[in-house]
Motif scaffolding. Structure first.
Motif, PDB file in Angstrom:
ATOM      1  N   PHE A 174       0.852  -1.190   0.000  1.00 18.93           N
ATOM      2  CA  PHE A 174       0.000   0.000   0.000  1.00 18.93           C
ATOM      3  C   PHE A 174       0.892   1.246   0.000  1.00 18.93           C
ATOM      4  O   PHE A 174       2.106   1.157   0.191  1.00 18.93           O
ATOM      5  CB  PHE A 174      -0.903   0.013   1.241  1.00 18.93           C
ATOM      6  N   LEU A 175       0.260   2.411  -0.189  1.00 19.36           N
ATOM      7  CA  LEU A 175       1.017   3.657  -0.119  1.00 19.36           C
ATOM      8  C   LEU A 175       1.619   3.810   1.273  1.00 19.36           C
ATOM      9  O   LEU A 175       0.906   3.646   2.285  1.00 19.36           O
ATOM     10  CB  LEU A 175       0.109   4.845  -0.425  1.00 19.36           C
ATOM     11  N   PRO A 176       2.921   4.106   1.387  1.00 20.14           N
ATOM     12  CA  PRO A 176       3.579   4.114   2.701  1.00 20.14           C
ATOM     13  C   PRO A 176       3.097   5.226   3.622  1.00 20.14           C
ATOM     14  O   PRO A 176       3.140   5.076   4.845  1.00 20.14           O
ATOM     15  CB  PRO A 176       5.056   4.284   2.360  1.00 20.14           C
ATOM     16  N   GLY A 177       2.675   6.354   3.099  1.00 23.56           N
ATOM     17  CA  GLY A 177       2.183   7.448   3.944  1.00 23.56           C
ATOM     18  C   GLY A 177       3.246   8.015   4.852  1.00 23.56           C
ATOM     19  O   GLY A 177       2.942   8.481   5.967  1.00 23.56           O
ATOM     20  N   GLU A 178       4.487   8.028   4.373  1.00 26.69           N
ATOM     21  CA  GLU A 178       5.580   8.496   5.226  1.00 26.69           C
ATOM     22  C   GLU A 178       5.484   9.982   5.533  1.00 26.69           C
ATOM     23  O   GLU A 178       6.026  10.453   6.537  1.00 26.69           O
ATOM     24  CB  GLU A 178       6.922   8.170   4.582  1.00 26.69           C
ATOM     25  N   GLU A 179       4.761  10.745   4.706  1.00 32.30           N
ATOM     26  CA  GLU A 179       4.620  12.171   4.993  1.00 32.30           C
ATOM     27  C   GLU A 179       3.834  12.404   6.286  1.00 32.30           C
ATOM     28  O   GLU A 179       4.048  13.388   6.991  1.00 32.30           O
ATOM     29  CB  GLU A 179       3.939  12.885   3.819  1.00 32.30           C
ATOM     30  N   PHE A 180       2.921  11.461   6.608  1.00 32.77           N
ATOM     31  CA  PHE A 180       2.161  11.597   7.856  1.00 32.77           C
ATOM     32  C   PHE A 180       3.044  11.273   9.064  1.00 32.77           C
ATOM     33  O   PHE A 180       2.909  11.883  10.125  1.00 32.77           O
ATOM     34  CB  PHE A 180       0.930  10.694   7.823  1.00 32.77           C
ATOM     35  N   LEU A 181       3.949  10.311   8.890  1.00 30.99           N
ATOM     36  CA  LEU A 181       4.903  10.010   9.961  1.00 30.99           C
ATOM     37  C   LEU A 181       5.820  11.205  10.202  1.00 30.99           C
ATOM     38  O   LEU A 181       6.140  11.534  11.354  1.00 30.99           O
ATOM     39  CB  LEU A 181       5.726   8.762   9.607  1.00 30.99           C
ATOM     40  N   GLU A 182       6.207  11.891   9.131  1.00 28.31           N
ATOM     41  CA  GLU A 182       7.045  13.075   9.279  1.00 28.31           C
ATOM     42  C   GLU A 182       6.277  14.190   9.984  1.00 28.31           C
ATOM     43  O   GLU A 182       6.854  14.950  10.789  1.00 28.31           O
ATOM     44  CB  GLU A 182       7.527  13.550   7.907  1.00 28.31           C
ATOM     45  N   ARG A 183       4.977  14.284   9.722  1.00 27.09           N
ATOM     46  CA  ARG A 183       4.165  15.294  10.395  1.00 27.09           C
ATOM     47  C   ARG A 183       4.116  15.019  11.901  1.00 27.09           C
ATOM     48  O   ARG A 183       4.189  15.942  12.726  1.00 27.09           O
ATOM     49  CB  ARG A 183       2.750  15.292   9.810  1.00 27.09           C
ATOM     50  N   ILE A 184       4.015  13.730  12.269  1.00 24.33           N
ATOM     51  CA  ILE A 184       4.029  13.356  13.692  1.00 24.33           C
ATOM     52  C   ILE A 184       5.375  13.693  14.312  1.00 24.33           C
ATOM     53  O   ILE A 184       5.458  14.224  15.425  1.00 24.33           O
ATOM     54  CB  ILE A 184       3.717  11.846  13.847  1.00 24.33           C
ATOM     55  N   ARG A 185       6.431  13.416  13.568  1.00 26.88           N
ATOM     56  CA  ARG A 185       7.774  13.683  14.080  1.00 26.88           C
ATOM     57  C   ARG A 185       7.990  15.174  14.344  1.00 26.88           C
ATOM     58  O   ARG A 185       8.662  15.559  15.313  1.00 26.88           O
ATOM     59  CB  ARG A 185       8.810  13.184  13.080  1.00 26.88           C
ATOM     60  N   SER A 186       7.413  16.006  13.539  1.00 22.41           N
ATOM     61  CA  SER A 186       7.586  17.458  13.709  1.00 22.41           C
ATOM     62  C   SER A 186       6.940  17.958  14.997  1.00 22.41           C
ATOM     63  O   SER A 186       7.313  19.013  15.510  1.00 22.41           O
ATOM     64  CB  SER A 186       7.000  18.205  12.506  1.00 22.41           C
ATOM     65  N   ARG A 187       5.976  17.210  15.520  1.00 19.24           N
ATOM     66  CA  ARG A 187       5.281  17.613  16.737  1.00 19.24           C
ATOM     67  C   ARG A 187       5.877  16.962  17.985  1.00 19.24           C
ATOM     68  O   ARG A 187       5.753  17.502  19.084  1.00 19.24           O
ATOM     69  CB  ARG A 187       3.793  17.250  16.653  1.00 19.24           C
ATOM     70  N   ALA A 188       6.496  15.782  17.823  1.00 21.30           N
ATOM     71  CA  ALA A 188       6.929  14.979  18.971  1.00 21.30           C
ATOM     72  C   ALA A 188       8.334  15.351  19.434  1.00 21.30           C
ATOM     73  O   ALA A 188       9.123  15.971  18.705  1.00 21.30           O
ATOM     74  CB  ALA A 188       6.882  13.500  18.613  1.00 21.30           C
ATOM     75  N   ARG A 189       8.625  14.959  20.653  1.00 18.06           N
ATOM     76  CA  ARG A 189       9.983  15.097  21.169  1.00 18.06           C
ATOM     77  C   ARG A 189      10.923  14.173  20.406  1.00 18.06           C
ATOM     78  O   ARG A 189      12.014  14.551  20.020  1.00 18.06           O
ATOM     79  CB  ARG A 189       9.990  14.753  22.660  1.00 18.06           C
ATOM     80  N   ARG A 190      10.486  12.930  20.196  1.00 16.46           N
ATOM     81  CA  ARG A 190      11.241  11.984  19.377  1.00 16.46           C
ATOM     82  C   ARG A 190      10.304  10.871  18.934  1.00 16.46           C
ATOM     83  O   ARG A 190       9.276  10.606  19.559  1.00 16.46           O
ATOM     84  CB  ARG A 190      12.429  11.399  20.136  1.00 16.46           C
ATOM     85  N   VAL A 191      10.692  10.208  17.835  1.00 21.17           N
ATOM     86  CA  VAL A 191       9.933   9.082  17.290  1.00 21.17           C
ATOM     87  C   VAL A 191      10.845   7.849  17.312  1.00 21.17           C
ATOM     88  O   VAL A 191      11.971   7.897  16.820  1.00 21.17           O
ATOM     89  CB  VAL A 191       9.449   9.369  15.851  1.00 21.17           C
ATOM     90  N   ILE A 192      10.336   6.779  17.892  1.00 23.27           N
ATOM     91  CA  ILE A 192      11.106   5.542  18.013  1.00 23.27           C
ATOM     92  C   ILE A 192      10.313   4.417  17.360  1.00 23.27           C
ATOM     93  O   ILE A 192       9.100   4.274  17.595  1.00 23.27           O
ATOM     94  CB  ILE A 192      11.384   5.189  19.485  1.00 23.27           C
ATOM     95  N   TRP A 193      10.997   3.597  16.575  1.00 17.59           N
ATOM     96  CA  TRP A 193      10.351   2.440  15.924  1.00 17.59           C
ATOM     97  C   TRP A 193      11.007   1.167  16.442  1.00 17.59           C
ATOM     98  O   TRP A 193      12.218   1.005  16.385  1.00 17.59           O
ATOM     99  CB  TRP A 193      10.509   2.542  14.404  1.00 17.59           C
ATOM    100  N   LEU A 194      10.187   0.246  16.943  1.00 17.82           N
ATOM    101  CA  LEU A 194      10.650  -1.062  17.397  1.00 17.82           C
ATOM    102  C   LEU A 194      10.191  -2.107  16.389  1.00 17.82           C
ATOM    103  O   LEU A 194       8.983  -2.261  16.155  1.00 17.82           O
ATOM    104  CB  LEU A 194      10.090  -1.402  18.782  1.00 17.82           C
TER     105      LEU A 194
END
Length: 459
Positions: free
Chosen positions: A396-416
């Motif tokens: 499917f479409l990865p939608g990475e631009e939405f993950l980047e939008r979350i990152r711009s608001r968060a202190r940090r983004v961690i993926w396990l």
């Protein structure tokens, strides 16, 4: 008896049971209210005081029988010498010939094996039996205990005793019977000593097996865990959560006390010419962070999500706010489950009753888009945003631009990611693209890696 209970508590701790100082004090206090000669009362007291979980009862019963059987004498309980007419002369010789007969040899003849059974734990402690680390050391420690009792010199003392009795006109038949009885006692005592040491060796073997099983499970991939292993790991998770909480509490106390401020300490000491030195502490207030977790609950990462949710449930008090979501191709919030139910029921509800379809293909792009539309206000500069999943988006479409939008608001983004790094660019995996928008990407395939991450997150 107090020393024995303390040793027994150490054995229980070595087996993995959690025993607090307060519980040991309860057991010691209870000794004054029972008959110590009644084994059932004594066992019930220790069980009620030291065992907190029903799952530990079988281990307690096993260790109790192993530990306190040291007070039991094998075979017939040989007390004072039973040599008929020789009993009086034997007592007289043993009491008069000071220095010729060792104290333990006297006890062998005058008190019998029960005296040695009561002294077995103390003698084991004197020879360092608690320091045994390998079962192969059992024969060595058995020899040291026999030497502590002075058994190596008993042959000479027996010969001397028989000679003195013969000088007094004791019949040969009585002397032969006495010699046989002493030999029987010595042999039984040797069996008692070796059995006592062997029990310690068996405890070490059990502890080693548990340690090996524990280590194997800690390193075993989440996807390969059997239902029985998952059940076993719940206890491991509880113990590790307690350890993390204790370490965090200690660090918090140190933080409240403050660290040495060298600059201000030296400046303040100038008014005294440098002596005396008045300490200035610099206090820094630690603020608890916020956590938002998105857990992929598709079949491929089901177990990893289960354990992560378990840990976060148990450590909620370490953060100011924890919001948890599960997803496949739609998002469902399960924070309320953690607030209303105990841990196991909360996790089962979170994984099964989140109000999302579970029989679809995973779609990370759709999920990130939905989160931005509905829950964007859950993320701010104090929030650690955590995604648990393998990053396989089924083309499917990865939608990475939405993950980047979350990152711009968060202190940090961690993926396990519960998959090995070698598979992150294979097939429909989008990890190489999602990783660009994360502050940290961790391989999290087993409980050991997950614990390392949670420890770093909380401490």
């Amino acid at each position: 008896m107090q020393a024995y209970i303390l040793q027994f508590a150490d054995f229980l701790r070595e087996s993995g049971m959690r025993i607090s100082t307060a519980e040991i004090l309860d057991a010691l206090t209870g000794l004054g209210h029972i008959d110590l000669l009644e084994k059932r009362q004594f066992k019930t007291l220790l069980r009620a005081s030291l065992v907190k979980r029903a799952a530990d009862l079988r281990e307690f019963d096993k260790l109790f029988d192993l530990f306190f059987s040291s007070f039991e004498v094998p075979g017939q309980a040989l007390s004072p010498v039973s040599s008929g007419a020789l009993e009086g002369p034997i007592r007289e010789l043993l009491e008069q010939a000071n220095g010729l007969f060792s104290p333990w040899f006297r006890k062998l003849l005058l008190e019998g094996l029960p005296a040695f059974a009561a002294a077995m734990l103390d003698t084991g402690r004197q020879v360092g039996l608690q320091g045994m680390r390998y079962p192969l050391q059992a024969r060595h420690f058995g020899h040291r205990m026999r030497r502590e009792f002075g058994m190596e010199q008993w042959g000479e003392q027996i010969a001397h005793l028989l000679g003195r009795l013969a000088e007094r006109g004791a019949p040969e038949s009585d002397l032969a019977a006495l010699e046989q009885e002493i030999a029987q006692r010595s042999a039984l005592l040797g069996e008692m000593i070796q059995e006592h040491v062997d029990r310690r060796a068996r405890m070490l073997l059990d502890a080693d097996r548990k340690r090996e099983v524990h280590e194997d499970l800690m390193l075993k991939g989440f996807g390969a865990l059997t239902p029985w292993e998952i059940q076993s790991m719940r206890r491991v998770v509880q113990d590790l959560v307690k350890k993390i909480r204790d370490e965090s509490s200690l660090r918090e106390r140190r933080s409240r006390r403050g660290r040495l401020d060298i600059k201000h300490t030296l400046r303040r000491s100038l008014r005294y010419g440098g002596v005396p030195l008045e300490m200035v502490l610099r206090k820094r207030k630690r603020s608890k962070g916020r956590v938002v977790v998105l857990c992929d609950v598709s079949q491929s990462v089901w177990n990893a999500s289960r354990f992560m949710l378990h840990l976060l449930y148990s450590l909620q008090d370490q953060f100011s706010k924890v919001r948890s979501f599960v997803f496949v191709d739609e998002l469902g919030e399960v924070t309320g489950c953690f607030e209303r139910y105990e841990v196991n029921e909360a996790i089962e509800r979170a994984l099964k009753d989140a109000g999302i379809p579970y029989n679809r293909y995973t779609d990370y792009g759709s999920v990130f888009k939905e989160f931005c539309a509905k829950y964007a206000d859950a993320v701010n500069r104090k929030t650690t945003f955590i995604v648990i999943g393998d990053g396989r988006n089924n083309f499917f479409l990865p939608g990475e631009e939405f993950l980047e939008r979350i990152r711009s608001r968060a202190r940090r983004v961690i993926w396990l990611n519960p998959e090995s790094r070698g598979f992150w660019k294979v097939g429909d995996s989008m990890m190489h693209r999602y990783g660009r928008h994360c502050d940290e990407v961790r391989e999290c395939r087993n409980l050991k890696q997950l614990i390392e991450f949670v420890s770093a997150l909380t401490l």
